[in-house]
Enzyme design. Sequence first.
Site, PDB file in Angstrom:
ATOM      1  CB  CYS A   2      -0.901   0.015   1.230  1.00 14.80           C
ATOM      2  SG  CYS A   2      -1.846  -1.491   1.492  1.00 14.80           S
ATOM      3  NE  ARG A  27       4.615   1.311  -1.651  1.00 16.89           N
ATOM      4  CZ  ARG A  27       5.585   1.208  -0.756  1.00 16.89           C
ATOM      5  NH1 ARG A  27       6.778   1.689  -1.041  1.00 16.89           N
ATOM      6  NH2 ARG A  27       5.382   0.650   0.406  1.00 16.89           N
ATOM      7  CD1 TRP A  75      -1.240  -5.714  -3.490  1.00 12.31           C
ATOM      8  CD2 TRP A  75      -1.187  -6.614  -1.437  1.00 12.31           C
ATOM      9  NE1 TRP A  75      -0.904  -7.036  -3.622  1.00 12.31           N
ATOM     10  CE2 TRP A  75      -0.866  -7.615  -2.379  1.00 12.31           C
ATOM     11  CE3 TRP A  75      -1.217  -6.950  -0.084  1.00 12.31           C
ATOM     12  CZ2 TRP A  75      -0.568  -8.921  -2.003  1.00 12.31           C
ATOM     13  CZ3 TRP A  75      -0.934  -8.248   0.293  1.00 12.31           C
ATOM     14  CH2 TRP A  75      -0.609  -9.220  -0.660  1.00 12.31           C
ATOM     15  CG  ASN A  99       0.857   1.809   3.818  1.00 12.91           C
ATOM     16  OD1 ASN A  99      -0.263   1.890   3.326  1.00 12.91           O
ATOM     17  ND2 ASN A  99       1.938   2.328   3.250  1.00 12.91           N
ATOM     18  N   GLY A 100       0.023  -1.569   6.748  1.00 14.85           N
ATOM     19  CA  GLY A 100       0.339  -2.524   7.800  1.00 14.85           C
ATOM     20  C   GLY A 100      -0.866  -3.379   8.143  1.00 14.85           C
ATOM     21  CD  GLU A 482      14.979 -13.893 -10.058  1.00 12.40           C
ATOM     22  OE1 GLU A 482      14.626 -12.808 -10.565  1.00 12.40           O
ATOM     23  OE2 GLU A 482      14.520 -14.310  -8.973  1.00 12.40           O
ATOM     24  CE  LYS A 486      12.481 -11.816 -11.795  1.00 10.12           C
ATOM     25  NZ  LYS A 486      12.135 -11.293 -10.475  1.00 10.12           N
ATOM     26  CD  GLU A 489       8.102 -12.032  -9.522  1.00  9.77           C
ATOM     27  OE1 GLU A 489       8.131 -11.715  -8.332  1.00  9.77           O
ATOM     28  OE2 GLU A 489       9.006 -11.706 -10.318  1.00  9.77           O
ATOM     29  CG  HIS A 505      14.918 -38.148  -7.928  1.00 13.85           C
ATOM     30  ND1 HIS A 505      15.032 -39.428  -7.433  1.00 13.85           N
ATOM     31  CD2 HIS A 505      16.151 -37.812  -8.404  1.00 13.85           C
ATOM     32  CE1 HIS A 505      16.277 -39.857  -7.586  1.00 13.85           C
ATOM     33  NE2 HIS A 505      16.979 -38.887  -8.174  1.00 13.85           N
ATOM     34  CE  LYS A 600      10.578  -3.141  -7.079  1.00 10.37           C
ATOM     35  NZ  LYS A 600      11.151  -4.116  -8.006  1.00 10.37           N
TER      36      LYS A 600
END
Length: 605
Positions: A2, A27, A75, A99-100, A482, A486, A489, A505, A600
């Site tokens: 947020c 963000r 958010w 925020n939080g 990674e 990506k 995302e 496996h 973000k």
Amino acid sequence: MCGIVGYIGDRAAAPVLINGLKRLEYRGYDSAGIAVIGDNQLQVSKEKGKVSELANSLGSGVFGKASVGIGHTRWATHGAPSKRNAHPHVSEDIAVVHNGIIENYQELREQLIAKGHAFTSDTDSETIAHLIAEKLTTENDFEKAVIATLLELEGTFGIVVLNRKEPDTLIAARRGSPILLGVGDNEMMIASDATAIVEHTKKVVYLEDNEAAVIKADGYRLMDFNFSVRERETEELELASEAIEKAGYDHFLLKEIMEQPQTVNAILRGRLSTEEGTARLGGLNMTDKQLRDVERIVIVGCGTAFYAGALGKYLIEKMTRIPVDVEVASEFRYRNPVIAPNTVALFISQSGETADTLACVEEMKRRGVHTLGLVNVIGSTIARTVDGGIYLHAGPEISVASTKAFTNQVLGLLLFGLHVGRRRDLSIDEGKEVVAALEKLPDELKKVLAMHDEVKKVAKKISKFNNAIYLGRDLLYPIALEGALKLKEVSYLHAEAYPAGEVKHGPIALVDDQMLIVFMLGKGALVDKTISNIQEIKARGGTTLLITDTKKTEGKFTIHLTTTSSWTEPLLMNIVLQLLAYYVAVARGTDVDQPRNLAKSVTVE
């Protein structure tokens, strides 16, 4: 996550708030709103969706006249994305942006309902506004009502409070969620992120945990929650407003991928010694003896930062011969880990505000462990909390998916390994080999980035797949992790990663002509073993994409690149994977810079 912005001064507040909220869009958010005071009225406007929709909904009237206000991009945590759950939240004359997460909000909510308060949202944040309003019924003092409320809250918060009856004052406070003040000429701004205010002022003050600020147009006053005055000088932002523009690119993500030759130069500049084959890191705040005495290294991060740490483990152990543990911050903070004597802990966070990582920093400091931060944002909470560290100098990273920051996180870890290794058993010739590889890296990056048209053609062909498995060995296994992250995302294509030796496996059961298998194939000692894995996939009808610097084999699709050193090979291959993810996302028509549901800077658990 947020975003918060506030303004008090002699200009119209609404345009400043809207512009600040647009700067915070990167963000990640699902709704937005502002509240202003003008003509003795508290006026609120909120919308689900983009800030542009909020801007279009504002009329003139109070929104054109008011010179004080607060804004927010949300958010969702408590309550679905909706107009009713958007901030600011209002009770009587009080409006709050938050925020939080308030962990005891349900208990407080029930107490307030019993006193006659009616709630209009599903959020934990609305509780704050009602609690302040309730305090004001018995305590006719705005500051005291806010502080009394903060003392009852359990959890994390960065808040700004607006009171219709005191339109010349804003109150901000923080515990675990960033808030900074921007000092202008007879005007003040408040934000959760410097990008929201950098075009207005570069003079800032960062609030510390359990600290509040009483803000008026001509200045501010800091205090703790016991009303003890705090003194702090303003700091100068190094962020340039032009650095947060697209500069002609279609997306921030592509701009930030293409910037990497410059950002790599930035982190390496002045830190390499060719003659001594070592790295110069003056910010660790550790003596050579302390570095020689290190017995264990712990690396902590989340998401991309965790994968940077996973690659860093391979690199640092090779150079220092010190055992390295890599930990996911959200798990590490709740364990009771065994910490060996003479341990050094490295904490990786692009924003420097990641809540889980910050909690781990505080726990390690409590245990007496020397803490080092690898962060990109100067002045961030982690940067100010750790005992020392390495600034990444990647510049602003606006796209939610991290690219250039990941590269510099890995380089920061590599520099740390070189710095420590040369004070232990790494020979000068070995050190010079690493330095030479790093000095060549910017030019090698340019050559790989010049392949973007080739990568784009392959991306278009594979964009039809809905599932992918990424495979690599040794230094290329963390790159597989990674790369898969990506892709998922930004393209919403399901992707996961494994060490190539693990394909038999379990993952091999998923192989058919609808499954894309992406191999990172290097020139090291394990190349033939990985080729055997490729043959196993081909034999079962899997579609293979090879990212490789060897000509020993080909896949259904192959992207060749040239590398000169095993120390930097993983980063060059990762550039290809970044471009691949970007162009697949473009082909699939997703929101490249602001992928759905992502944020973000993750400032909640």
